[in-house]
Scaffold this active site. Structure first.
Site, short mmCIF file in Angstrom:
data_model
loop_
_atom_site.label_atom_id
_atom_site.label_comp_id
_atom_site.label_asym_id
_atom_site.label_seq_id
_atom_site.Cartn_x
_atom_site.Cartn_y
_atom_site.Cartn_z
N GLU A 229 17.87 3.51 -16.66
CA GLU A 229 16.81 3.95 -17.57
C GLU A 229 17.24 5.22 -18.28
O GLU A 229 17.95 6.04 -17.70
CB GLU A 229 15.52 4.24 -16.78
CG GLU A 229 14.83 3.02 -16.19
CD GLU A 229 13.90 2.35 -17.19
OE1 GLU A 229 13.99 2.66 -18.39
OE2 GLU A 229 13.11 1.50 -16.75
N CYS A 230 16.80 5.39 -19.53
CA CYS A 230 17.08 6.63 -20.24
C CYS A 230 16.17 7.75 -19.75
O CYS A 230 16.45 8.92 -19.94
CB CYS A 230 16.92 6.45 -21.74
SG CYS A 230 15.22 6.12 -22.26
N GLY A 231 15.05 7.37 -19.12
CA GLY A 231 14.11 8.36 -18.62
C GLY A 231 12.72 8.22 -19.22
O GLY A 231 11.76 8.76 -18.69
#
Length: 243
Positions: A229-231
């Site tokens: 995930e990128c966040g």
């Protein structure tokens, strides 16, 4: 009448009512409840393109943004223009303060290979936070599906997003990959041609590779790393509250 922020009770009631509703019903509720302070962030994935198609029919004036990190595939940038031509929806690019050249010069080279979390934070999370401050939405629309990752599996159709202090609306949460592609083909929705070249999930070009037969759809994202995930959609806990 001015749009008011939803209360905890509003969110719980809406989530209970819309838990099994169609994406169009969820989007209709979000548009009626929050427009013009409704925002959609898209990476131009297949799911996001489906939502843009629906918004073109439900509320085409919805603000739609894309986090242009400077590392997006040319095919992704070209898709933005095809969407504009088909729907008249001009997705706004949100860009970091520093260009890729400036950013890499500041850090002595690219960070994506050895510090991907920092790169995502600097070029996606931080610019989105600044955009949210400027646009001041009360809710944002996401195209996540619960079957994509563990974090996304814990999401709700309507929930509070602690990271941005906004209501988060996930109209496609209960859809499957088959649902997405069935909708795309039935409605002639523009999509990224990289999907036809074994890229089921598309992010920045340095951190995305094709997926081999039998691999998870997100195996090509940050390949070789635990990171998936990128966040933006990771569960965060603050003062006992989830996402």
């Amino acid at each position: 009448m001015s749009v008011q922020q939803a209360t905890t009770e509003d969110i719980a009631e809406a989530n209970e009512r819309l838990r099994t509703a169609s994406p169009q019903t969820v989007l209709q509720w979000a548009a009626e409840r929050f427009h013009p302070r409704l925002l959609m962030a898209t990476a131009f994935g297949a799911e996001g393109c489906c939502i843009i198609h629906m918004l073109a029919e439900i509320q085409p004036a919805t603000t739609v943004i894309n986090l242009d990190t400077g590392y997006q595939f040319p095919e992704t940038l070209e898709l933005r223009e095809r969407i504009k031509d088909k729907y008249g929806i001009e997705v706004e690019y949100i860009r970091p303060e520093l260009t890729v050249a400036e950013y890499e010069a500041e850090h002595g080279g690219p960070l994506y290979s050895h510090r991907p979390d920092q790169c995502c934070y600097d070029r996606k999370i931080l610019p989105l936070r600044l955009a949210v401050e400027r646009i001041a939405p009360l809710a944002w629309i996401s195209a996540i599906r619960k079957d994509q990752t563990t974090d996304r599996g814990k999401a709700e159709v309507v929930q509070w997003d602690t990271k941005f202090n906004l209501v988060k609306v996930n109209p496609l949460l209960n859809w499957t990959k088959k649902d997405v592609w069935g909708f795309i083909h039935k409605n002639d929705v523009p999509y990224n041609p990289l999907h036809d070249r074994d890229y089921p999930s598309i992010g920045c070009w340095p951190c995305t590779r094709p997926v081999a037969a039998g691999e998870d759809d997100r195996a090509g994202r940050w390949a070789g790393k635990v990171k998936k995930e990128c966040g933006l959609h990771v569960i965060e806990v603050k003062d006992g509250e989830g996402i």
